[in-house]
Motif scaffolding. Structure first.
Motif, PDB file in Angstrom:
ATOM      1  N   ASN A 301       0.810  -1.216   0.000  1.00 43.49           N
ATOM      2  CA  ASN A 301       0.000   0.000   0.000  1.00 43.49           C
ATOM      3  C   ASN A 301       0.845   1.268   0.000  1.00 43.49           C
ATOM      4  O   ASN A 301       0.372   2.331  -0.416  1.00 43.49           O
ATOM      5  CB  ASN A 301      -0.986  -0.025   1.164  1.00 43.49           C
ATOM      6  CG  ASN A 301      -2.133  -0.974   0.883  1.00 43.49           C
ATOM      7  OD1 ASN A 301      -2.731  -0.923  -0.175  1.00 43.49           O
ATOM      8  ND2 ASN A 301      -2.407  -1.882   1.808  1.00 43.49           N
ATOM      9  N   ALA A 302       2.075   1.158   0.455  1.00 51.06           N
ATOM     10  CA  ALA A 302       2.993   2.286   0.271  1.00 51.06           C
ATOM     11  C   ALA A 302       3.203   2.526  -1.224  1.00 51.06           C
ATOM     12  O   ALA A 302       3.258   3.667  -1.691  1.00 51.06           O
ATOM     13  CB  ALA A 302       4.322   1.998   0.957  1.00 51.06           C
ATOM     14  N   ILE A 303       3.290   1.438  -1.994  1.00 49.39           N
ATOM     15  CA  ILE A 303       3.483   1.553  -3.445  1.00 49.39           C
ATOM     16  C   ILE A 303       2.198   2.009  -4.123  1.00 49.39           C
ATOM     17  O   ILE A 303       2.205   2.876  -5.000  1.00 49.39           O
ATOM     18  CB  ILE A 303       3.957   0.199  -4.013  1.00 49.39           C
ATOM     19  CG1 ILE A 303       5.325  -0.164  -3.422  1.00 49.39           C
ATOM     20  CG2 ILE A 303       4.033   0.241  -5.538  1.00 49.39           C
ATOM     21  CD1 ILE A 303       5.743  -1.590  -3.664  1.00 49.39           C
ATOM     22  N   ASN A 304       1.061   1.415  -3.714  1.00 49.22           N
ATOM     23  CA  ASN A 304      -0.212   1.777  -4.335  1.00 49.22           C
ATOM     24  C   ASN A 304      -0.510   3.267  -4.198  1.00 49.22           C
ATOM     25  O   ASN A 304      -0.902   3.934  -5.155  1.00 49.22           O
ATOM     26  CB  ASN A 304      -1.353   0.975  -3.703  1.00 49.22           C
ATOM     27  CG  ASN A 304      -1.474  -0.418  -4.276  1.00 49.22           C
ATOM     28  OD1 ASN A 304      -0.974  -0.704  -5.341  1.00 49.22           O
ATOM     29  ND2 ASN A 304      -2.141  -1.300  -3.548  1.00 49.22           N
ATOM     30  N   TYR A 305      -0.357   3.786  -2.976  1.00 49.83           N
ATOM     31  CA  TYR A 305      -0.778   5.154  -2.700  1.00 49.83           C
ATOM     32  C   TYR A 305       0.273   6.200  -3.053  1.00 49.83           C
ATOM     33  O   TYR A 305      -0.065   7.351  -3.315  1.00 49.83           O
ATOM     34  CB  TYR A 305      -1.158   5.299  -1.227  1.00 49.83           C
ATOM     35  CG  TYR A 305      -2.361   4.467  -0.828  1.00 49.83           C
ATOM     36  CD1 TYR A 305      -3.578   4.608  -1.493  1.00 49.83           C
ATOM     37  CD2 TYR A 305      -2.286   3.549   0.205  1.00 49.83           C
ATOM     38  CE1 TYR A 305      -4.681   3.857  -1.150  1.00 49.83           C
ATOM     39  CE2 TYR A 305      -3.394   2.782   0.568  1.00 49.83           C
ATOM     40  CZ  TYR A 305      -4.588   2.943  -0.111  1.00 49.83           C
ATOM     41  OH  TYR A 305      -5.674   2.189   0.245  1.00 49.83           O
ATOM     42  N   TYR A 306       1.520   5.791  -3.045  1.00 46.80           N
ATOM     43  CA  TYR A 306       2.594   6.774  -3.268  1.00 46.80           C
ATOM     44  C   TYR A 306       3.568   6.283  -4.333  1.00 46.80           C
ATOM     45  O   TYR A 306       4.783   6.431  -4.197  1.00 46.80           O
ATOM     46  CB  TYR A 306       3.330   7.044  -1.954  1.00 46.80           C
ATOM     47  CG  TYR A 306       2.429   7.593  -0.873  1.00 46.80           C
ATOM     48  CD1 TYR A 306       1.996   8.915  -0.880  1.00 46.80           C
ATOM     49  CD2 TYR A 306       1.985   6.777   0.163  1.00 46.80           C
ATOM     50  CE1 TYR A 306       1.164   9.416   0.099  1.00 46.80           C
ATOM     51  CE2 TYR A 306       1.144   7.260   1.167  1.00 46.80           C
ATOM     52  CZ  TYR A 306       0.747   8.583   1.123  1.00 46.80           C
ATOM     53  OH  TYR A 306      -0.086   9.078   2.107  1.00 46.80           O
ATOM     54  N   SER A 307       3.041   5.693  -5.399  1.00 47.78           N
ATOM     55  CA  SER A 307       3.910   5.132  -6.431  1.00 47.78           C
ATOM     56  C   SER A 307       4.888   6.158  -7.013  1.00 47.78           C
ATOM     57  O   SER A 307       6.059   5.814  -7.253  1.00 47.78           O
ATOM     58  CB  SER A 307       3.075   4.500  -7.547  1.00 47.78           C
ATOM     59  OG  SER A 307       2.077   5.383  -8.010  1.00 47.78           O
ATOM     60  N   PRO A 308       4.500   7.420  -7.267  1.00 49.44           N
ATOM     61  CA  PRO A 308       5.513   8.367  -7.765  1.00 49.44           C
ATOM     62  C   PRO A 308       6.681   8.546  -6.797  1.00 49.44           C
ATOM     63  O   PRO A 308       7.840   8.645  -7.218  1.00 49.44           O
ATOM     64  CB  PRO A 308       4.715   9.676  -7.923  1.00 49.44           C
ATOM     65  CG  PRO A 308       3.303   9.253  -8.131  1.00 49.44           C
ATOM     66  CD  PRO A 308       3.153   8.046  -7.240  1.00 49.44           C
ATOM     67  N   THR A 309       6.369   8.591  -5.489  1.00 53.60           N
ATOM     68  CA  THR A 309       7.438   8.718  -4.489  1.00 53.60           C
ATOM     69  C   THR A 309       8.345   7.497  -4.507  1.00 53.60           C
ATOM     70  O   THR A 309       9.573   7.601  -4.435  1.00 53.60           O
ATOM     71  CB  THR A 309       6.828   8.885  -3.086  1.00 53.60           C
ATOM     72  OG1 THR A 309       5.995  10.040  -3.080  1.00 53.60           O
ATOM     73  CG2 THR A 309       7.914   9.036  -2.030  1.00 53.60           C
ATOM     74  N   VAL A 310       7.737   6.302  -4.615  1.00 59.62           N
ATOM     75  CA  VAL A 310       8.503   5.053  -4.612  1.00 59.62           C
ATOM     76  C   VAL A 310       9.426   4.998  -5.823  1.00 59.62           C
ATOM     77  O   VAL A 310      10.630   4.710  -5.701  1.00 59.62           O
ATOM     78  CB  VAL A 310       7.558   3.834  -4.593  1.00 59.62           C
ATOM     79  CG1 VAL A 310       8.352   2.544  -4.796  1.00 59.62           C
ATOM     80  CG2 VAL A 310       6.780   3.779  -3.288  1.00 59.62           C
ATOM     81  N   PHE A 311       8.900   5.279  -7.006  1.00 60.82           N
ATOM     82  CA  PHE A 311       9.731   5.195  -8.208  1.00 60.82           C
ATOM     83  C   PHE A 311      10.785   6.301  -8.242  1.00 60.82           C
ATOM     84  O   PHE A 311      11.880   6.103  -8.778  1.00 60.82           O
ATOM     85  CB  PHE A 311       8.852   5.236  -9.453  1.00 60.82           C
ATOM     86  CG  PHE A 311       8.118   3.948  -9.699  1.00 60.82           C
ATOM     87  CD1 PHE A 311       8.811   2.777  -9.958  1.00 60.82           C
ATOM     88  CD2 PHE A 311       6.737   3.895  -9.641  1.00 60.82           C
ATOM     89  CE1 PHE A 311       8.149   1.589 -10.169  1.00 60.82           C
ATOM     90  CE2 PHE A 311       6.056   2.704  -9.853  1.00 60.82           C
ATOM     91  CZ  PHE A 311       6.765   1.544 -10.111  1.00 60.82           C
ATOM     92  N   ARG A 312      10.481   7.453  -7.666  1.00 61.83           N
ATOM     93  CA  ARG A 312      11.481   8.514  -7.577  1.00 61.83           C
ATOM     94  C   ARG A 312      12.639   8.083  -6.680  1.00 61.83           C
ATOM     95  O   ARG A 312      13.799   8.415  -6.939  1.00 61.83           O
ATOM     96  CB  ARG A 312      10.831   9.796  -7.042  1.00 61.83           C
ATOM     97  CG  ARG A 312      11.705  11.035  -7.194  1.00 61.83           C
ATOM     98  CD  ARG A 312      10.897  12.328  -7.114  1.00 61.83           C
ATOM     99  NE  ARG A 312      10.039  12.374  -5.932  1.00 61.83           N
ATOM    100  CZ  ARG A 312       8.706  12.348  -5.981  1.00 61.83           C
ATOM    101  NH1 ARG A 312       8.074  12.253  -7.142  1.00 61.83           N
ATOM    102  NH2 ARG A 312       7.989  12.399  -4.863  1.00 61.83           N
TER     103      ARG A 312
END
Length: 539
Positions: A301-312
């Motif tokens: 859910n960290a990835i689902n909700y904040y995917s731009p942050t994760v990929f950055r």
């Protein structure tokens, strides 16, 4: 074993695996389309240039902006937590179908309220609307797995509850891609970010309309004494006559289970709470809640909700590039969910898939965290990807391949089937509330975690996945192919790794004895069903 072959608890007419049961499951799963879409679109919508400009994100400090984004995302989970608890009351008094009607209507009101937000009115309508939408999806997340499990033949129960997970992924797939589409095709104005908010009305509306067609759960109807209606619905959903021996046996199983719980627990709204005095019942509630702790502890859910942050954090730069990478993530999840649904969940089983997913996913997270620690992507100005960065992206998608057919949907399947008839609604309410509670914790603190922990976030999730392996090995039995009425017995057998095989052997012996007795006494299926109805009505 072929792709669609199933392991049956007893000889089952082919008519049982019919379009009606699949259609009911699919309609109910529009709820999960709504949930999946909302979990996917919100993170990328918050990153749209038109949205950040409309609400003046540039005026916030990094800490204040992280807090605002966390609040926008997490109030939805907070609402869902309470919605999953409210659903226990509506389920008990009104049933599964009417509960879905109510919660889909609540979601529609919340989604419509979000559309009123603007730069002049402020962001408050979005926050208020997400609270209401959260209540709606929280209640639906409680009801849908219960409803599907109660209408499902045991041999394909995992597959049918898996449709709920497939709906989640289809909704997520649309949610991940929609912002890529509007960002590349529309000018950065209010319409650009309003469209993603409006689309969530579509699956919610389809669920709302679908509740006028689907049938009530026959097991709920039996539990409230509406036995003739329950038999009619059961025959409709099984596509069999009341005199068929399969229906006779299923009615007998349901009646015996209800009779036992009336005797041991008792009927009534508060009686399931009294059942919590039993350590065995409390233990199963604990197991259901812990499954969602480990699910959210995987980092999904960290990835689902904040995917731009994760990929950055991995080194992906540029709005469109980040959206594209997120969209591919959604495609991978959806494809693997279909494979899980058609084959893995009812063939490989729940327990083994949880092992594979946790071990493989943990290794991938360790690699990604190590790469960020060593290379520090996202801290420089380079727009290119190093070979290490490409490898990190590969391991991210490999993590998706391990996680999706294991921890993504399996906890929902297990929780939908592991509770008794009298505690199923309360147990699912507890499980759904746990899911949304841990979901809230992750969504609320992920932005701050990335600000302060950097690569440590990945090590944190990797460690939790390792611990989940230990938990499943010692505490979760294999529930594949076990009838709902035999779950109590399943959790009593030690060691856990043999419990499923023992139960299946007992069921086959039981079925042989039932048929021998029926043949020996000359009892017809029609007479047996009449006797069974008379017995249940007098009870």
């Amino acid at each position: 074993m072929t792709l669609l072959e199933v392991k049956e608890d007893r000889p089952t007419p082919k008519a049982v695996y019919n379009w009606r049961v699949y259609t009911c499951a699919a309609i109910a799963s529009f709820a999960s389309c709504t949930i999946g879409y909302d979990s996917a679109f919100i993170g990328t919508t918050l990153a749209l240039p038109s949205f950040t400009k409309e609400f003046n994100f540039a005026s916030y400090t990094p800490d204040a902006l992280a807090l605002l984004q966390a609040n926008i995302v997490s109030v939805y989970q907070a609402g869902a937590f309470f919605g999953s608890l409210f659903a226990y009351g509506t389920s008990y008094f009104l049933g599964r179908r009417k509960s879905l009607f109510i919660f889909s209507a609540v979601f529609i009101v919340g989604a419509a309220l979000m559309l009123a937000a603007s730069g002049e009115r402020g962001i408050s309508p979005i926050i208020a609307g997400r609270v209401l939408a959260g209540i709606g999806v929280g209640g639906a997340s409680n009801m849908v797995p219960i409803y599907i499990s109660e209408i499902s033949p045991p041999a394909v129960r995992g597959r049918l509850v898996g449709i709920y997970e497939l709906g989640w992924q289809i909704g997520g797939l649309v949610g991940f891609w929609i912002n890529y589409g509007v960002n590349t095709t529309l000018p950065p104005n209010r319409t650009q970010w309003l469209i993603p908010f409006a689309v969530q009305l579509i699956p919610a509306g389809l669920l709302f309309l679908g509740t006028f067609w689907i049938k009530e759960s026959p097991r709920w109807l039996y539990s409230v004494g509406r036995k003739q209606e329950a038999l009619e619905v059961l025959c409709w959903v099984r596509n069999l006559e009341p005199t068929d021996i399969y229906i006779v046996e299923e009615v007998q199983f349901i009646d015996q289970d209800l009779e036992r719980y009336r005797r041991e627990v008792g009927a009534g709204f508060w009686k399931p709470f009294a059942a919590l005095k039993d350590p065995k019942v409390r233990w199963r509630f604990f197991l259901g809640g812990m499954l969602f702790l480990w699910q959210n502890g995987s980092g999904i859910n960290a990835i689902n909700y904040y995917s731009p942050t994760v990929f950055r954090s991995i080194g992906i730069t540029g709005t469109n590039t980040g959206f594209l990478t997120t969209g591919i993530f959604g495609v991978v999840k959806t494809v693997l969910t279909i494979i899980w649904l058609l084959y893995l969940v009812d063939h490989v089983g729940r327990r083994r898939m949880l092992f594979i997913g946790a071990i493989g996913g943990s290794l991938c997270m360790w690699f990604i965290g190590a790469y960020i620690k060593i290379s520090g992507p996202g801290s420089g100005t380079s727009t290119g990807m190093s070979s290490g960065g490409i490898a990190a992206i590969f391991f991210f998608y490999l993590w998706t391949a391990f996680y999706t057919p294991s921890w993504n949907g399996t906890p929902w399947v297990i929780n939908s089937e592991m509770f008794s008839q009298q505690t199923r609604s309360l147990g699912q309410a507890s499980a759904a509330a746990n899911n949304w509670f841990w979901n809230f914790i992750i969504s609320r603190f992920t932005p701050q975690m990335f600000l302060t922990m950097s690569y440590g976030v990945y090590f944190f999730f990797a460690s939790l996945m390792v611990l989940s392996v230990v938990f499943v090995y010692f505490f979760i039995p294999e529930t594949k192919s076990i009838p709902l009425e035999a779950m109590d017995r399943l959790f009593e057998i030690k060691p856990l790794r043999r419990a499923n095989r023992v139960i299946m052997e007992e069921l086959h012996l039981q079925d042989d004895e039932f048929r021998r007795n029926a043949e020996g006494s000359g009892l017809t299926a029609e007479k047996a069903n009449v006797n069974q109805l008379e017995k249940t009505e007098s009870a």
